[in-house]
Design an enzyme around this catalytic site. Structure first.
Site, PDB file in Angstrom:
ATOM      1  CB  ILE A  11      -3.884 -47.772  -2.128  1.00  0.00           C
ATOM      2  CG1 ILE A  11      -4.045 -49.049  -1.316  1.00  0.00           C
ATOM      3  CG2 ILE A  11      -3.318 -46.393  -1.472  1.00  0.00           C
ATOM      4  CD1 ILE A  11      -4.478 -48.807  -0.142  1.00  0.00           C
ATOM      5  CG  ASN A  28     -11.305 -46.193   3.933  1.00  0.00           C
ATOM      6  OD1 ASN A  28     -11.755 -46.939   3.117  1.00  0.00           O
ATOM      7  ND2 ASN A  28     -10.393 -46.650   4.658  1.00  0.00           N
ATOM      8  CG  HIS A  30      -9.730 -50.334   8.375  1.00  0.00           C
ATOM      9  ND1 HIS A  30      -9.212 -51.003   7.202  1.00  0.00           N
ATOM     10  CD2 HIS A  30      -9.080 -50.782   9.331  1.00  0.00           C
ATOM     11  CE1 HIS A  30      -8.438 -51.918   7.822  1.00  0.00           C
ATOM     12  NE2 HIS A  30      -8.336 -51.727   9.024  1.00  0.00           N
TER      13      HIS A  30
END
Ligand code: GRF
Length: 206
Positions: free
Chosen positions: A95, A110, A112
């Site tokens: 993070i 990002n 995911h």
């Protein structure tokens, strides 16, 4: 710029999207070039892929810094040295912190392996499977100061099969994820984008 922690197949998909003779993004129909690849650990396939492609790499390890904040500042500094327009966290298992976001907020993408806001965190595939969900997938989103909470750019859906285990399901998700990431990064680079609250408008700069 791309950040990785592991096998780097998403990075490879981005590398493959840019023709070898067109590494300069301005001449590439894809619209982006990769200026550097950063990692939080050594000895990973992701770094090897970058080196093979002739892309500059750097490693910034938490354990080489006194505090998490110092690591974050060092990561921001190493990133800034390459002057990236966009930073793509492609399987980067850290993070990023305050300093990094203060410098690059709104420019960090990002990917995911779940359909956010369901199953955020490090075990998105495992958690969807354990929950008994029938569909899952992947989410490409901008990074904010939460864990997998930033504005969503695009999602891809993958069905969960009765016989799936975590590895098989993750493999099918990654196939969809690679295509989606390449498509999204190209669109952001070619068309520009605007973030308005939770909405991301691609190709609408005003
Ligand atoms: C991807 O599924 C990513 O979403 C997750 O880890 C995987 C990275 O794969 N966080 P790779 O390193 O790009 O092969």
């Amino acid at each position: 710029m791309v950040l990785v922690s592991g096998s780097g197949t998403n990075l490879q998909a981005l590398l493959d999207a840019i023709p070898a003779d067109r590494q300069d993004g301005r001449d590439s129909p894809y619209g982006a070039e990769i200026v550097a690849v950063g990692a939080d650990r050594t000895g990973i396939a992701g770094l090897e892929r970058a080196e093979l492609a002739g892309i500059p790499t750097f490693v910034c390890r938490v354990k080489d810094h006194g505090t998490r904040e110092e690591w974050d500042a060092a990561l921001a500094e190493a990133t800034a040295a390459h002057e990236p327009d966009l930073i793509v966290s492609a399987g980067f298992m850290k993070i990023v912190g305050k300093e990094f976001l203060a410098r690059f907020g709104g420019r960090v993408v990002n990917t995911h392996p779940a359909l956010l806001p369901s199953f955020p965190g490090a075990h998105g595939v495992r958690d969807a499977l354990a929950y008994g969900a029938k569909v899952t997938g992947c989410t490409v989103h901008f990074v904010d100061d939460g864990v997998d909470t930033g504005p969503i750019i695009a999602q891809g859906v993958v069905e969960i099969r009765d016989e799936d285990d975590e590895a098989a399901l993750h493999e099918r998700i990654k196939e969809v994820e690679r295509t989606l990431l390449v498509e999204v990064v190209g669109r952001l680079a070619r068309n520009g984008y605007r973030i308005e609250g939770r909405k991301v408008h691609v190709g609408e700069l005003r």
